[in-house]
Enzyme design. Sequence first.
Site, PDB file in Angstrom:
ATOM      1  N   GLU A  84      11.517   7.155  -8.865  1.00 20.92           N
ATOM      2  CA  GLU A  84      11.452   7.672  -7.489  1.00 20.92           C
ATOM      3  C   GLU A  84      12.647   7.208  -6.673  1.00 20.92           C
ATOM      4  O   GLU A  84      12.907   6.006  -6.564  1.00 20.92           O
ATOM      5  CB  GLU A  84      10.144   7.190  -6.827  1.00 20.92           C
ATOM      6  CG  GLU A  84       9.936   7.776  -5.445  1.00 20.92           C
ATOM      7  CD  GLU A  84       8.553   7.444  -4.870  1.00 20.92           C
ATOM      8  OE1 GLU A  84       7.571   7.351  -5.628  1.00 20.92           O
ATOM      9  OE2 GLU A  84       8.464   7.289  -3.636  1.00 20.92           O
ATOM     10  N   LYS A 266      -0.323   2.415  -2.640  1.00 18.40           N
ATOM     11  CA  LYS A 266       0.571   3.118  -3.580  1.00 18.40           C
ATOM     12  C   LYS A 266       2.018   2.703  -3.314  1.00 18.40           C
ATOM     13  O   LYS A 266       2.798   2.469  -4.230  1.00 18.40           O
ATOM     14  CB  LYS A 266       0.393   4.640  -3.441  1.00 18.40           C
ATOM     15  CG  LYS A 266       1.132   5.462  -4.483  1.00 18.40           C
ATOM     16  CD  LYS A 266       2.571   5.792  -4.128  1.00 18.40           C
ATOM     17  CE  LYS A 266       3.223   6.658  -5.195  1.00 18.40           C
ATOM     18  NZ  LYS A 266       4.650   6.889  -4.926  1.00 18.40           N
ATOM     19  N   ASP A 282       2.212  -4.921 -18.671  1.00 15.75           N
ATOM     20  CA  ASP A 282       1.239  -3.823 -18.717  1.00 15.75           C
ATOM     21  C   ASP A 282       0.918  -3.366 -17.293  1.00 15.75           C
ATOM     22  O   ASP A 282       0.110  -3.979 -16.603  1.00 15.75           O
ATOM     23  CB  ASP A 282      -0.024  -4.337 -19.429  1.00 15.75           C
ATOM     24  CG  ASP A 282      -1.097  -3.288 -19.555  1.00 15.75           C
ATOM     25  OD1 ASP A 282      -1.011  -2.243 -18.888  1.00 15.75           O
ATOM     26  OD2 ASP A 282      -2.045  -3.527 -20.327  1.00 15.75           O
TER      27      ASP A 282
HETATM   28  C1  MEV Z   1       5.757   6.994  -1.244  1.00 16.32           C
HETATM   29  O1  MEV Z   1       6.019   6.846  -2.627  1.00 16.32           O
HETATM   30  C2  MEV Z   1       5.074   5.748  -0.700  1.00 16.32           C
HETATM   31  C3  MEV Z   1       4.637   5.841   0.779  1.00 16.32           C
HETATM   32  O2  MEV Z   1       3.803   6.963   0.978  1.00 16.32           O
HETATM   33  C4  MEV Z   1       3.888   4.552   1.065  1.00 16.32           C
HETATM   34  C5  MEV Z   1       3.211   4.525   2.421  1.00 16.32           C
HETATM   35  O3  MEV Z   1       2.846   5.597   2.950  1.00 16.32           O
HETATM   36  O4  MEV Z   1       3.002   3.410   2.922  1.00 16.32           O
HETATM   37  C6  MEV Z   1       5.820   5.998   1.700  1.00 16.32           C
END
Ligand code: MEV
Length: 427
Positions: A84, A266, A282
């Site tokens: 990413e 995430k 892992d």
């Molecule tokens: C994108 O990969 C991750 C975000 O969406 C995390 C967040 O919203 O805090 C930017």
Amino acid sequence: MVDTKSSRLSGFYRLTLAERAETLAKWAALSDEERAALTGGGLDAAQADNMVENAVGVFALPLGVATNFRVNDRDYLIPMAIEEPSVIAALSNAARLFRAGGGFTADSDEPVMIGQIQVLDLEDPYTAGQAVLAHRDQLLAEADSISASIVRYGGGARDIEVRVIAGPPSMLIVHLLYDCRDAMGANTVNTAVEHLGPHVEAITGGRVNLRILSNLADQRKARAHGVIPAGELTTETLQGHDVVHAIVEAGMFAALDPYRAATHNKGIMNGIDAVVIATGNDWRAIEAGAHAYAARNGVYTSLTHWWSDEEGNLHGRIELPMAVGIVGGATRVHPAARAALKLLGVQTARELAEVIAAVGLAQNLAAMRALATEGIQRGHMSLHARQLAIAAGASGELIRRVVQTMIAENNIRLERAVELVQQLQRS
Ligand code: MEV
């Protein structure tokens, strides 16, 4: 020995690929083989064939390095395997902001994993549980008897716990707490609980079904804390204190709403997974542990906590299970993972866990800072534009000109990139 190396490699992103590799090689005294493993992916198909079944080849990901990290008064360069865009740049930037506040302080639990044994068909699971506890020392000695090497390194069986699940079906769950030292420990713990199964049946008179480690590694957590002076967060249009306030509000959103917490976490895992993958660990185990821990009180919530102090400076804290190793498994077999560990320079699994926790906190800050100010699309778009320019056939200096024009026009599309490449190539 005092480590005086600085990870504040200003302008690292402007270097060529070869210059970056040269910088890293010098920084971490990498051998030619280690350097080649980092730059070339490290793994060939023959090695892959020894790692998984039905191998046909290897699957590559970009490997980058985040700069500026300082954790417990030591500087680190952070290897990251991730596809990413923006994650590595954002992380380096966030680490620079925390550095202005003195860097991260981090700590971790002893590297204790939980192995579970499920016992069924018990008349009274509570009495059976007491019987298991009465045989604690015997069970610990049995568990230690099969892994001499880890015991020699100071690890081994630490404790037995019992839990009754009312069901139906009612069951007794026996936990073996096992110190894995510098290994992630899945194999050792699974071997130990499989070995204990018949002993537990003999003690309880019940029937043992599953014997497997738990990825909710809540005995093996890592924590990191950092401060950013409010002034560091000033933007062209916002005062630092306003940004601090907006970030604290963003943190509360994630603390209170599972829909937001999933995305917030995430973002944390963007950084954590990338290091976990680069070091041959892992990442599914780390993901499972992180999200299960985030839901430990029955409602899924944020893994971080953000607040401001009396001077208005921003504080962040993270805590999560971090079952990573620096010996065993792919950490040793994969040449790029070995080189990544050497680049990191960590001496123990706990040190690695602490650095990774700091990475998670910084990655979270990077996302929240962008979200609470200009939004994330602007940053994302310039890298996206770069990828489009390359896809349209641009190379070298032409990439920069195509990207600049698309951003200035606010028209970031492949068709426009193709037009610009043709146009600029003619001029
Ligand atoms: C994108 O990969 C991750 C975000 O969406 C995390 C967040 O919203 O805090 C930017």
